[in-house]
Structure formats: C-alpha cells, structure tokens
Enzyme design. Sequence first.
Site, PDB file in Angstrom:
ATOM      1  N   GLU A 207     -40.496 -80.615  32.242  1.00  0.00           N
ATOM      2  CA  GLU A 207     -39.889 -81.972  32.603  1.00  0.00           C
ATOM      3  C   GLU A 207     -39.038 -82.407  31.396  1.00  0.00           C
ATOM      4  O   GLU A 207     -39.289 -83.576  30.850  1.00  0.00           O
ATOM      5  CB  GLU A 207     -40.959 -82.973  33.335  1.00  0.00           C
ATOM      6  CG  GLU A 207     -41.378 -82.428  34.588  1.00  0.00           C
ATOM      7  CD  GLU A 207     -42.591 -83.471  35.178  1.00  0.00           C
ATOM      8  OE1 GLU A 207     -42.709 -83.390  36.226  1.00  0.00           O
ATOM      9  OE2 GLU A 207     -43.177 -84.412  34.289  1.00  0.00           O
ATOM     10  N   GLU A 341     -42.634 -79.279  41.737  1.00  0.00           N
ATOM     11  CA  GLU A 341     -43.740 -79.931  41.884  1.00  0.00           C
ATOM     12  C   GLU A 341     -43.565 -81.202  42.735  1.00  0.00           C
ATOM     13  O   GLU A 341     -42.495 -81.737  42.923  1.00  0.00           O
ATOM     14  CB  GLU A 341     -44.070 -80.547  40.292  1.00  0.00           C
ATOM     15  CG  GLU A 341     -44.709 -79.875  39.266  1.00  0.00           C
ATOM     16  CD  GLU A 341     -44.927 -80.747  38.022  1.00  0.00           C
ATOM     17  OE1 GLU A 341     -45.121 -81.930  38.294  1.00  0.00           O
ATOM     18  OE2 GLU A 341     -44.847 -80.355  36.954  1.00  0.00           O
TER      19      GLU A 341
END
Length: 428
Positions: A207, A341
């Site tokens: 991320e 995710e």
Amino acid sequence: MRNLLTVTCTASLWAALAICARASDAPLRNAVVPQGFVTTRGKQFELDGKPFSFVGANSYWLPLLLTQKDVDTTFQTMRKAGVKVLRTWGFNAINSTELPDALDSGLTYYQIWNSSRWILNDGAQGLQRLDRVIDTAGKYGIKVILAFTNNWFGSDLYVNWIAGPNEPHDTFFTDPSIIASYQSYVKTIVERYKDSPNIFAWELMNEARCLSDTLPAGPSCVPSSNTLKTWYRRQSDFVRGLDPNHLITTGGEGHFFWKKPVEYWFNHTLFSDYNFNGEAGEDFDHDLLLPNIDFGTYHLYPQSWYDFPGSNWTVESWGLEWIDDHIRSANRANKPVVLEEFGVSGLQNKTEIYPKWVQRALDTHHAVMPWQFGELGLTEDGGNRIIKYADAINHGASPNDGNTFYINQTAVWDIFTRAAKIQNARSG
C-alpha cells in the site's frame, strides 16, 4: 529499428505506452521459467503451461506464530478451503529499545534498528520463522506472495533512522541512502528464496502512498510528480536483476490519476478524492504498464475510506465500480489483476456484500484475496498470547482486526470456498 519504434509508439495511446515500456533497457523476466514457477500469458496466470486461477488468503500473522504445529494447522485449513496462494509479510522490524520485550515475548523480528544501519536477524526468532512458513506452504501446495515492506509504520523506520526527524514520508521513495538500505534488505530476501517454486511473487511494498499513518507527504509527492511510478520502475527493475523467474508486483491499493476524476455528491457538495485524482501517489493505469510489473493489485475498503451517510452511493455499489475500473485497466494493459485485499466490518455486511464483489471478480476472471483469513484452535501459550500492539491470539483464534473471518462463520466462509471451487475448475 529506432524509426520503426518511434512510429509504433505513436500508433495508439495504450498500445504505444505498453510497447514503449517494453522497449526500455530494463532486465526482463525469463520467457521460460523453472517447473513450479507461476508466470503470465496475457491476462491470465499460468503454472507449468496451464491456467492458474485462484482464491488466496491474506495472513500477515502466520510468521509470528511460535510453533510448527500451529503453522501446519493453518495451512491445513487453507488447503481444505481451496486456497492456492498466501500473501504475507516478508518484513518484521523493531527498534532496539523493543528488543528486550521481543526476546521475552518471542516476537518474530527480522531487522533491528539502532542507527542508520539495521541489523539482520536470520536466527530462530527471525528469518528462520519465515523459512518455516514458506517451506510449509509448499508442503500443502500453496504459493506465497511476499511483501518487502509496509507503507504503514515499516517504511517510516527507514525515514526516521536514515533521513532523520521532520522528514516527510515520501523521502522513502527518493532518498538514495534509504533506497540503498531498502535494496539491501530486498536482496537478502530475494536471494534467500529465489530458487523456490513456493514463491508466487515479490511485492515491492504494501500500500505505497505519499503519506503514512505517522508522517505526512512532502511537496515533491503530488499528482503528476510520478514519485511512486519512478520508485516502482526502479525497484521492480532491481528485483528483476536479482531474480529473472518470479513474478513482481507493486502491492498497491490501485489508486488512479485521471484527468477527469470521478466525482461524488457528499453532504450537498460535489468532490473527488485520492482514489481517483492522484493525491495518493499511484497512477494504476500507467504503473501497470511498467515492464517488470507483471500483474496489477488493488485493495477495496470503501466502508473505512468513506463516510457513506449523506452520499449518493453504497458500499456495495462503490465496490462494484472499483472492481470494474481495475479490470478495464488490466484488460488494456493485457496483464492479470488481483483483488488483493478487501474487507467490510460486521457479519451482516460480509454476508450481503461479499457475494456481489466476489461474483463480479469471478465474472471478470481475476483472482480474489479477502482480508483476512482467520484460524481457530491455535495452541501456543494455551491459545492466549499477546503478540504486539493490538495483535493477539485469543482463545485459540488468530488476530482479528474486524475484517477477519473464520471457519465457524459459515455464511462468509462458504462464499470463498465456493469461489475457490470455481477458480480451481478453471485451472489446469
């Protein structure tokens, strides 16, 4: 050749960008890889020349477990559920001030920071635990996506120790000393496992964003600065130089940088945000065209990203549009994409929303990896152990961040076991 390339690179926008990306001097993945290594063919993954479609599992906590028994138990449950790919962290770093508590509690750690240079722990409480996870994954026929560092806290250790206090988070992506330190750790991990067919892919960072949860973004990481794209390109080329066989991906959330970003009504105001206007730092459409980014990743957490009361959309509908946006981009790039995710809190939300999101991913033929997989019946320390911060094993249950799902939540569990059967039927 140069003139022909120039003509080709002006033929059409997306074909041009892809061809020009491949025309760089970057080292490239081997056309033929060893047996058992996953590769790509256009928009699909392949394993030993056959399609490889999958439902995967996120489990950052697996390398934190103390016993081989609990690691085996977890992989047994994954295999029964049809999981083919595990994603976990290839990083666990602590400050030297945390070392006494880590030694006392048995905390897994791979790096100790006490100056501008970290110390590697490749012992029994360090990388040997990661060895155990990767070896055991192969025992159960499961491949591993391994992330090298984390945007949240992990990368800021590099910034704080090397660049010093009061530096913005994005210094991580540009400071030569930080990059050299990161690459030193990456080299350690890649060279440790580069011959293993148990590795599915290397992931540059979990991320990546211009800012983190502890440090703000600086003035040099803004829309159109290409800070993250440049870092993705250089680090993926670096990894490819170490390992010509395994896949490489960004680990990004899939933020876009559109000239005309999506706008929403919220509290009687029309606005756009970091998911579409480049403020987060990514440019998913163009990052995916980099020659050594073999497939795309994106994450999906609209429930925590937005305050939905007062808006003109729902968690479910926003997620479906986000999925569609990324499959369109991946189709243009002619590369696979993974919904790597996703999560919502609340059992009712999970049972109502997940079937729609998962089905859309299945209909568009890309991989699914919910956040996150939970295990019951863990036995270490009698099934109750505080690991670090809020992470704990509680009455035999693995850490639960609100998005975790367990086998006893049948309505949710069945969503993913059904999807796994469909994906396995599509595989060779």
